[in-house]
Structures are given as C-alpha cells and as structure tokens.
Design a protein around this motif. Structure first.
Motif, PDB file in Angstrom:
ATOM      1  N   TYR A  95      19.968 -44.224 -27.291  1.00 10.63           N
ATOM      2  CA  TYR A  95      19.828 -44.520 -25.850  1.00 10.63           C
ATOM      3  C   TYR A  95      21.062 -45.171 -25.207  1.00 10.63           C
ATOM      4  CZ  TYR A  95      15.103 -44.727 -27.936  1.00 10.63           C
ATOM      5  OH  TYR A  95      13.997 -44.524 -28.702  1.00 10.63           O
ATOM      6  N   ASN A  96      21.545 -46.293 -25.786  1.00 14.50           N
ATOM      7  CA  ASN A  96      22.707 -47.021 -25.226  1.00 14.50           C
ATOM      8  C   ASN A  96      22.490 -47.469 -23.777  1.00 14.50           C
ATOM      9  OD1 ASN A  96      24.039 -46.765 -27.607  1.00 14.50           O
ATOM     10  ND2 ASN A  96      25.486 -45.213 -26.941  1.00 14.50           N
ATOM     11  N   LEU A  97      21.271 -47.835 -23.435  1.00 13.79           N
ATOM     12  CA  LEU A  97      21.016 -48.400 -22.103  1.00 13.79           C
ATOM     13  C   LEU A  97      21.325 -49.901 -22.123  1.00 13.79           C
ATOM     14  CD1 LEU A  97      17.596 -46.716 -21.167  1.00 13.79           C
ATOM     15  CD2 LEU A  97      19.894 -45.987 -20.488  1.00 13.79           C
ATOM     16  N   LEU A  98      21.764 -50.438 -20.984  1.00 16.08           N
ATOM     17  CA  LEU A  98      22.071 -51.860 -20.884  1.00 16.08           C
ATOM     18  C   LEU A  98      20.792 -52.634 -20.558  1.00 16.08           C
ATOM     19  CD1 LEU A  98      25.408 -51.546 -18.897  1.00 16.08           C
ATOM     20  CD2 LEU A  98      25.136 -51.988 -21.328  1.00 16.08           C
ATOM     21  N   ASN A 106      21.048 -48.350 -14.619  1.00 14.25           N
ATOM     22  CA  ASN A 106      21.609 -47.708 -15.803  1.00 14.25           C
ATOM     23  C   ASN A 106      22.016 -46.256 -15.512  1.00 14.25           C
ATOM     24  OD1 ASN A 106      21.734 -48.978 -18.656  1.00 14.25           O
ATOM     25  ND2 ASN A 106      19.890 -49.897 -17.786  1.00 14.25           N
ATOM     26  N   ILE A 107      21.122 -45.541 -14.851  1.00 16.73           N
ATOM     27  CA  ILE A 107      21.404 -44.135 -14.534  1.00 16.73           C
ATOM     28  C   ILE A 107      22.555 -44.031 -13.533  1.00 16.73           C
ATOM     29  CG2 ILE A 107      20.477 -42.017 -13.499  1.00 16.73           C
ATOM     30  CD1 ILE A 107      17.688 -42.923 -14.522  1.00 16.73           C
ATOM     31  N   ARG A 152      14.971 -40.252 -21.820  1.00 13.81           N
ATOM     32  CA  ARG A 152      15.079 -39.425 -20.610  1.00 13.81           C
ATOM     33  C   ARG A 152      15.969 -40.103 -19.560  1.00 13.81           C
ATOM     34  NH1 ARG A 152       9.259 -38.488 -19.003  1.00 13.81           N
ATOM     35  NH2 ARG A 152       8.693 -39.796 -20.780  1.00 13.81           N
ATOM     36  N   GLY A 153      15.923 -41.438 -19.536  1.00 17.05           N
ATOM     37  CA  GLY A 153      16.832 -42.181 -18.667  1.00 17.05           C
ATOM     38  C   GLY A 153      18.281 -41.999 -19.097  1.00 17.05           C
ATOM     39  N   ALA A 154      18.505 -42.042 -20.410  1.00 18.30           N
ATOM     40  CA  ALA A 154      19.861 -41.842 -20.939  1.00 18.30           C
ATOM     41  C   ALA A 154      20.366 -40.429 -20.627  1.00 18.30           C
ATOM     42  CB  ALA A 154      19.865 -42.088 -22.445  1.00 18.30           C
TER      43      ALA A 154
END
Length: 249
Positions: A95-98, A106-107, A152-154
């Motif tokens: 993912y690598n989301l903050l 993030n997106i 899905r966000g990533a």
C-alpha cells in the motif's frame, strides 16, 4: 495505437566476473496504450527483475528499453526520477499510504506536490475514488480502512497523474479473495473505461485472468503469451493449464 514501451533483447546478470548468474535472457516485448499485461512464471523465473527493469528501478546488463523513442536505460538518475514522476505509476503489495493523511490526501498527493489546482484535484480524486468504489471512505485515515480499501486507494493514487503506464507488483498478495476480486475488477474497469495501461507481476492465475495478455516467463525467457478470449473463466483455466505444464508454483 500508441506504443508506450519497446523492450529489445534485455538481459540481466548478477555477480562478479567469472561467477555470473543470468536472471533474464534476451527478453523482448512491446507495450501499447490500453494494454493490461500480466507477467507470470515459476519462482526464480525473473518476474520481479523484469518489473524492476521496465519501471526504471534497475538497469539491464544488455539490451534497450524505449519510451517515446528514448532509451531509458541510458538516462542518468536525475532525469529518470522525472520520467517516473511524469510517466510511470506504481502499485505495491504493501500500500505505502501515509498514516497521518486521509485517503483523499493520500490519493491527491502526486498532484498536490506538482502544484495543481486544488478544486481540480478534489474533482479528480472523487472521480477515481468512484471508479474504485472508495468514495465514501475519502475522509478516513488508513488505519480505519480494510486492506482492500487501502490497496484500491493506492491504485487510485498511482493513476491520479494519468501516467503512461502503471506497474503493479503482486498487488493482491496481501489481500483476501474478496478484496482481491474488488481490486482486480477496479483495475479492469479503469483499463477499459480510461484506457489505462497496466503491467502486473503476479504468481496468481486468478489475478492474471483479469488481464488482456499473459506472458509466461521460464528460466529468464518469455516461454509463451496467452491472449484473453470472451470468457474470463475460460482464460483462467487456460492459464492454470499452462502453469501446470511449466511446473508452476
């Protein structure tokens, strides 16, 4: 049809003189706008190495990789980072989301960094989030999301800048079967509706069956290529049969 990438006889060797291991051997392929390609093969076949070379993370020992007629294997690191920023998107397994930013932020991050108009950014994020089925989660933080929602966000973040090509490295590897299916259906939708170009490395025949083409790697070479038909189930069965014949994972 616009050619995104032309890969010509690339090989990759590791080790020192006299003790070299060749991981890839004279691999060639062409990637066109709107392609959805899955790269498969047994462990050690060179899947991850090929992804790293095509995505500019690593450089081949021999051969060339052309983007818009320019050999990106000959470009220096500072210019390569510019190519990654403008032309390439990445979807990783983890993912690598903050954590300290909402899903919306993030997106939006790639566009925010480039100083795009805030109203246009919000509009584009909502549009992509709708395609990925996560619009109602945009104000949540990553810790409030399921693994599938985060991935899905990533994926939406990888596509927000309209890159020429998106590289997905085992994108369903950390997901359960339901979340995997939701992500794959979203990628298929974005490929068909937005003509996004996707190259995905996967060991999973189910994931690969959502692609339009499957390349099978064996011993560092492209063993064969399969094209999808009208039925995803029939394509899945063909992939399984081929993997079995190769002694797949």
């Amino acid at each position: 049809m616009k050619e995104i990438m032309q890969v010509k006889n690339i090989s990759k060797e590791y080790g020192k003189k006299g003790v070299k291991t060749r991981v890839l051997n004279n691999v060639s392929l062409e990637i066109y706008e709107g392609d959805f390609i899955a790269i498969m093969g047994p462990s050690g076949a060179g899947k991850s190495t090929l992804l790293n070379l095509l995505s500019t993370i690593d450089k081949p020992t021999h051969g060339s990789i052309l983007m818009e007629g320019v050999d990106i294997t000959k470009i220096k690191n500072d210019k390569l980072s510019n190519i990654r920023k403008k032309h390439i998107g990445f979807i990783f397994q983890d993912y690598n989301l903050l954590d300290n930013m909402t899903l919306m932020d993030n997106i939006a991050l790639p566009l925010s960094i480039n100083g795009k108009n805030p109203k246009q950014i919000v509009e584009k994020v909502k549009q992509l989030a709708d395609l990925f089925g996560i619009k109602e989660h945009l104000e949540k933080y990553p810790y409030q999301l399921s693994g599938g929602q985060k991935q899905r966000g990533a994926a939406a973040r990888a596509l927000i800048s309209d890159p020429d090509i998106v590289f997905a490295d085992e994108p369903t590897g950390a997901l359960d079967s339901k979340s995997s299916k939701e992500l794959l259906m979203s990628l298929k939708k974005i490929n068909e509706q937005k003509n996004a170009t996707i190259l995905m490395v996967t060991h999973d025949a189910f994931s690969a069956s959502y692609a339009k083409q499957v390349y099978l790697l064996k011993d560092g070479e492209i063993s064969c290529k399969l094209n999808a038909g009208d039925s995803r189930k029939e394509f899945y069965d063909r992939i399984l049969q081929l993997m079995a014949s190769l002694g797949g994972e």
